[in-house]
Scaffold this motif. Structure first.
Motif, PDB file in Angstrom:
ATOM      1  N   GLY A 155     -50.039  43.050 -67.920  1.00  0.00           N
ATOM      2  CA  GLY A 155     -50.029  41.997 -66.907  1.00  0.00           C
ATOM      3  C   GLY A 155     -49.696  40.650 -67.512  1.00  0.00           C
ATOM      4  O   GLY A 155     -48.928  39.869 -66.933  1.00  0.00           O
ATOM      5  N   ARG A 156     -50.249  40.356 -68.672  1.00  0.00           N
ATOM      6  CA  ARG A 156     -49.950  39.093 -69.351  1.00  0.00           C
ATOM      7  C   ARG A 156     -48.486  39.024 -69.766  1.00  0.00           C
ATOM      8  O   ARG A 156     -47.852  37.970 -69.692  1.00  0.00           O
ATOM      9  N   GLN A 157     -47.943  40.140 -70.237  1.00  0.00           N
ATOM     10  CA  GLN A 157     -46.535  40.158 -70.636  1.00  0.00           C
ATOM     11  C   GLN A 157     -45.629  39.911 -69.440  1.00  0.00           C
ATOM     12  O   GLN A 157     -44.650  39.177 -69.516  1.00  0.00           O
TER      13      GLN A 157
ATOM     14  N   GLU B  77     -42.086  36.280 -66.364  1.00  0.00           N
ATOM     15  CA  GLU B  77     -41.728  35.622 -65.108  1.00  0.00           C
ATOM     16  C   GLU B  77     -41.696  34.100 -65.280  1.00  0.00           C
ATOM     17  O   GLU B  77     -40.820  33.439 -64.737  1.00  0.00           O
ATOM     18  N   GLN B  78     -42.622  33.552 -66.043  1.00  0.00           N
ATOM     19  CA  GLN B  78     -42.628  32.119 -66.283  1.00  0.00           C
ATOM     20  C   GLN B  78     -41.430  31.697 -67.109  1.00  0.00           C
ATOM     21  O   GLN B  78     -40.861  30.629 -66.895  1.00  0.00           O
ATOM     22  N   LYS B  79     -41.021  32.526 -68.045  1.00  0.00           N
ATOM     23  CA  LYS B  79     -39.870  32.219 -68.877  1.00  0.00           C
ATOM     24  C   LYS B  79     -38.596  32.174 -68.048  1.00  0.00           C
ATOM     25  O   LYS B  79     -37.731  31.338 -68.249  1.00  0.00           O
ATOM     26  N   VAL B  80     -38.485  33.075 -67.068  1.00  0.00           N
ATOM     27  CA  VAL B  80     -37.304  33.113 -66.200  1.00  0.00           C
ATOM     28  C   VAL B  80     -37.256  31.867 -65.330  1.00  0.00           C
ATOM     29  O   VAL B  80     -36.186  31.310 -65.088  1.00  0.00           O
ATOM     30  N   GLU B  81     -38.413  31.410 -64.865  1.00  0.00           N
ATOM     31  CA  GLU B  81     -38.471  30.234 -64.004  1.00  0.00           C
ATOM     32  C   GLU B  81     -38.105  28.953 -64.744  1.00  0.00           C
ATOM     33  O   GLU B  81     -37.609  28.019 -64.172  1.00  0.00           O
ATOM     34  N   ASP B  82     -38.389  28.899 -66.051  1.00  0.00           N
ATOM     35  CA  ASP B  82     -38.135  27.680 -66.839  1.00  0.00           C
ATOM     36  C   ASP B  82     -36.680  27.438 -67.068  1.00  0.00           C
ATOM     37  O   ASP B  82     -35.743  27.826 -66.956  1.00  0.00           O
TER      38      ASP B  82
END
Length: 52
Positions: free
Chosen positions: A40-42, A47-52
């Protein structure tokens, strides 16, 4: 021929892949995480990396 390849494939799964996953699971348990928590953390980090 197919039976031989299947036997080789299953040997690799049982003797290499499962051993690696077992070791990873032990490390995660020692760190206080379960496999589901870690995955879940991965996913969240990806997902956060894609948004940045």
């Amino acid at each position: 021929m197919v039976d031989g390849l299947y036997d080789i494939f299953m040997w690799v799964i049982n003797h290499i892949v499962l051993v690696i996953f077992g070791a990873v699971e032990k490390v995660l348990v020692l760190a206080g995480l379960g496999t589901v928590d870690w995955l879940g953390r991965q996913k969240t980090a990806a997902e956060q990396k894609v948004e940045d």
